[in-house]
Design a protein around this motif. Structure first.
Motif, PDB file in Angstrom:
ATOM      1  N   ASP A  61     -13.458  -0.298 -17.924  1.00  0.00           N
ATOM      2  CA  ASP A  61     -14.145   0.363 -19.041  1.00  0.00           C
ATOM      3  C   ASP A  61     -13.438   1.636 -19.505  1.00  0.00           C
ATOM      4  OD1 ASP A  61     -14.707   2.197 -17.052  1.00  0.00           O
ATOM      5  OD2 ASP A  61     -16.884   2.024 -17.217  1.00  0.00           O
ATOM      6  N   GLY A  62     -12.276   1.936 -18.901  1.00  0.00           N
ATOM      7  CA  GLY A  62     -11.502   3.107 -19.303  1.00  0.00           C
ATOM      8  C   GLY A  62     -11.782   4.358 -18.509  1.00  0.00           C
ATOM      9  N   THR A  63     -12.769   4.322 -17.638  1.00  0.00           N
ATOM     10  CA  THR A  63     -13.095   5.473 -16.796  1.00  0.00           C
ATOM     11  C   THR A  63     -11.964   5.702 -15.803  1.00  0.00           C
ATOM     12  OG1 THR A  63     -15.431   4.883 -16.942  1.00  0.00           O
ATOM     13  CG2 THR A  63     -14.803   6.429 -15.209  1.00  0.00           C
ATOM     14  N   PRO A  64     -11.485   6.950 -15.686  1.00  0.00           N
ATOM     15  CA  PRO A  64     -10.394   7.210 -14.740  1.00  0.00           C
ATOM     16  C   PRO A  64     -10.866   7.090 -13.285  1.00  0.00           C
ATOM     17  CG  PRO A  64     -11.069   9.245 -15.822  1.00  0.00           C
ATOM     18  CD  PRO A  64     -11.853   8.134 -16.446  1.00  0.00           C
ATOM     19  N   VAL A  65      -9.975   6.563 -12.455  1.00  0.00           N
ATOM     20  CA  VAL A  65     -10.229   6.468 -11.018  1.00  0.00           C
ATOM     21  C   VAL A  65      -9.938   7.831 -10.401  1.00  0.00           C
ATOM     22  CG1 VAL A  65      -9.409   5.391  -8.870  1.00  0.00           C
ATOM     23  CG2 VAL A  65      -9.661   4.021 -10.940  1.00  0.00           C
ATOM     24  N   ASP A  66     -10.783   8.259  -9.468  1.00  0.00           N
ATOM     25  CA  ASP A  66     -10.539   9.504  -8.725  1.00  0.00           C
ATOM     26  C   ASP A  66      -9.344   9.252  -7.810  1.00  0.00           C
ATOM     27  OD1 ASP A  66     -10.527  11.763  -7.147  1.00  0.00           O
ATOM     28  OD2 ASP A  66     -12.491  11.389  -6.253  1.00  0.00           O
ATOM     29  N   MET A  67      -8.187   9.788  -8.178  1.00  0.00           N
ATOM     30  CA  MET A  67      -6.964   9.480  -7.458  1.00  0.00           C
ATOM     31  C   MET A  67      -6.954  10.083  -6.056  1.00  0.00           C
ATOM     32  SD  MET A  67      -5.730   7.388  -9.495  1.00  0.00           S
ATOM     33  CE  MET A  67      -4.191   6.983  -8.718  1.00  0.00           C
ATOM     34  N   ALA A  68      -7.642  11.190  -5.831  1.00  0.00           N
ATOM     35  CA  ALA A  68      -7.721  11.747  -4.478  1.00  0.00           C
ATOM     36  C   ALA A  68      -8.463  10.776  -3.558  1.00  0.00           C
ATOM     37  CB  ALA A  68      -8.399  13.108  -4.499  1.00  0.00           C
ATOM     38  N   LEU A 128       0.825  -1.210   0.000  1.00  0.00           N
ATOM     39  CA  LEU A 128       0.000   0.000   0.000  1.00  0.00           C
ATOM     40  C   LEU A 128       0.861   1.261   0.000  1.00  0.00           C
ATOM     41  CD1 LEU A 128      -2.825  -1.037   2.485  1.00  0.00           C
ATOM     42  CD2 LEU A 128      -2.888  -1.037  -0.009  1.00  0.00           C
ATOM     43  N   ILE A 129       1.945   1.253   0.762  1.00  0.00           N
ATOM     44  CA  ILE A 129       2.860   2.400   0.780  1.00  0.00           C
ATOM     45  C   ILE A 129       3.449   2.607  -0.615  1.00  0.00           C
ATOM     46  CG2 ILE A 129       5.061   3.259   1.706  1.00  0.00           C
ATOM     47  CD1 ILE A 129       2.827   3.419   3.757  1.00  0.00           C
ATOM     48  N   HIS A 130       3.790   1.527  -1.290  1.00  0.00           N
ATOM     49  CA  HIS A 130       4.319   1.615  -2.659  1.00  0.00           C
ATOM     50  C   HIS A 130       3.276   2.242  -3.589  1.00  0.00           C
ATOM     51  CE1 HIS A 130       6.568   0.652  -6.249  1.00  0.00           C
ATOM     52  NE2 HIS A 130       5.519   0.020  -6.725  1.00  0.00           N
ATOM     53  N   ARG A 131       2.037   1.810  -3.467  1.00  0.00           N
ATOM     54  CA  ARG A 131       0.968   2.383  -4.298  1.00  0.00           C
ATOM     55  C   ARG A 131       0.784   3.869  -4.007  1.00  0.00           C
ATOM     56  NH1 ARG A 131      -3.578  -2.429  -4.240  1.00  0.00           N
ATOM     57  NH2 ARG A 131      -2.322  -3.904  -5.429  1.00  0.00           N
ATOM     58  N   LEU A 132       0.836   4.242  -2.736  1.00  0.00           N
ATOM     59  CA  LEU A 132       0.734   5.657  -2.376  1.00  0.00           C
ATOM     60  C   LEU A 132       1.879   6.459  -2.981  1.00  0.00           C
ATOM     61  CD1 LEU A 132      -0.452   5.414   1.325  1.00  0.00           C
ATOM     62  CD2 LEU A 132      -1.669   6.563  -0.534  1.00  0.00           C
ATOM     63  N   ASP A 133       3.072   5.886  -2.979  1.00  0.00           N
ATOM     64  CA  ASP A 133       4.223   6.552  -3.584  1.00  0.00           C
ATOM     65  C   ASP A 133       3.996   6.751  -5.079  1.00  0.00           C
ATOM     66  OD1 ASP A 133       7.021   7.535  -3.562  1.00  0.00           O
ATOM     67  OD2 ASP A 133       7.385   5.729  -4.771  1.00  0.00           O
ATOM     68  N   LEU A 134       3.477   5.737  -5.746  1.00  0.00           N
ATOM     69  CA  LEU A 134       3.199   5.866  -7.182  1.00  0.00           C
ATOM     70  C   LEU A 134       2.172   6.956  -7.455  1.00  0.00           C
ATOM     71  CD1 LEU A 134       3.096   2.114  -8.258  1.00  0.00           C
ATOM     72  CD2 LEU A 134       4.890   3.789  -8.738  1.00  0.00           C
ATOM     73  N   ILE A 135       1.144   7.021  -6.621  1.00  0.00           N
ATOM     74  CA  ILE A 135       0.132   8.066  -6.776  1.00  0.00           C
ATOM     75  C   ILE A 135       0.777   9.434  -6.569  1.00  0.00           C
ATOM     76  CG2 ILE A 135      -1.949   9.089  -5.746  1.00  0.00           C
ATOM     77  CD1 ILE A 135      -2.904   6.170  -5.251  1.00  0.00           C
ATOM     78  N   GLY A 136       1.639   9.536  -5.563  1.00  0.00           N
ATOM     79  CA  GLY A 136       2.343  10.789  -5.303  1.00  0.00           C
ATOM     80  C   GLY A 136       3.215  11.225  -6.468  1.00  0.00           C
ATOM     81  N   ARG A 137       3.665  10.266  -7.257  1.00  0.00           N
ATOM     82  CA  ARG A 137       4.500  10.560  -8.426  1.00  0.00           C
ATOM     83  C   ARG A 137       3.665  10.821  -9.676  1.00  0.00           C
ATOM     84  NH1 ARG A 137      10.049   7.834  -8.007  1.00  0.00           N
ATOM     85  NH2 ARG A 137      10.182   7.272  -5.821  1.00  0.00           N
ATOM     86  N   GLY A 138       2.344  10.780  -9.529  1.00  0.00           N
ATOM     87  CA  GLY A 138       1.478  11.133 -10.648  1.00  0.00           C
ATOM     88  C   GLY A 138       0.829   9.968 -11.368  1.00  0.00           C
ATOM     89  N   ALA A 139       0.946   8.766 -10.839  1.00  0.00           N
ATOM     90  CA  ALA A 139       0.320   7.613 -11.486  1.00  0.00           C
ATOM     91  C   ALA A 139      -1.206   7.779 -11.487  1.00  0.00           C
ATOM     92  CB  ALA A 139       0.694   6.329 -10.762  1.00  0.00           C
ATOM     93  N   THR A 140      -1.808   7.255 -12.525  1.00  0.00           N
ATOM     94  CA  THR A 140      -3.264   7.261 -12.606  1.00  0.00           C
ATOM     95  C   THR A 140      -3.745   5.845 -12.899  1.00  0.00           C
ATOM     96  OG1 THR A 140      -3.207   7.831 -14.956  1.00  0.00           O
ATOM     97  CG2 THR A 140      -3.408   9.663 -13.409  1.00  0.00           C
ATOM     98  N   LEU A 141      -4.958   5.566 -12.473  1.00  0.00           N
ATOM     99  CA  LEU A 141      -5.582   4.269 -12.688  1.00  0.00           C
ATOM    100  C   LEU A 141      -6.864   4.454 -13.478  1.00  0.00           C
ATOM    101  CD1 LEU A 141      -5.325   2.912  -9.030  1.00  0.00           C
ATOM    102  CD2 LEU A 141      -3.846   2.306 -10.948  1.00  0.00           C
ATOM    103  N   THR A 142      -7.244   3.419 -14.186  1.00  0.00           N
ATOM    104  CA  THR A 142      -8.535   3.439 -14.872  1.00  0.00           C
ATOM    105  C   THR A 142      -9.262   2.137 -14.582  1.00  0.00           C
ATOM    106  OG1 THR A 142      -7.555   2.538 -16.885  1.00  0.00           O
ATOM    107  CG2 THR A 142      -7.766   4.940 -16.774  1.00  0.00           C
ATOM    108  N   TYR A 143     -10.581   2.228 -14.600  1.00  0.00           N
ATOM    109  CA  TYR A 143     -11.394   1.029 -14.464  1.00  0.00           C
ATOM    110  C   TYR A 143     -11.335   0.252 -15.776  1.00  0.00           C
ATOM    111  CZ  TYR A 143     -13.224   3.228 -10.251  1.00  0.00           C
ATOM    112  OH  TYR A 143     -13.341   3.810  -9.015  1.00  0.00           O
TER     113      TYR A 143
END
Length: 63
Positions: free
Chosen positions: A31-38, A14-29
């Motif tokens: 169906d291609g819909t972006p995940v609300d990263m906040a 989880l800490i690794h994932r938080l670090d990736l988010i902090g570096r600007g990573a984005t996720l999509t569902y």
């Protein structure tokens, strides 16, 4: 692998994932819909806090 080890490994992930988010990573569902990263960051932070409490409790029990 003990329950404590499993929880610690999960926390590291989880800490690794938080670090990736902090570096600007984005996720999509799927169906291609972006995940609300906040929201995802808040969810992961809450989960890390919960794991911290569980880990602390287990460590106290074992000592």
């Amino acid at each position: 692998m003990t329950e404590l080890d499993r929880l610690k490994d999960r926390r590291v992930t989880l800490i690794h994932r938080l670090d990736l988010i902090g570096r600007g990573a984005t996720l999509t569902y799927e169906d291609g819909t972006p995940v609300d990263m906040a929201s995802e960051r808040a969810r992961l932070e809450a989960e890390v806090s919960q794991l911290d409490r569980r880990i602390e409790t287990l460590e106290r029990t074992l000592n």
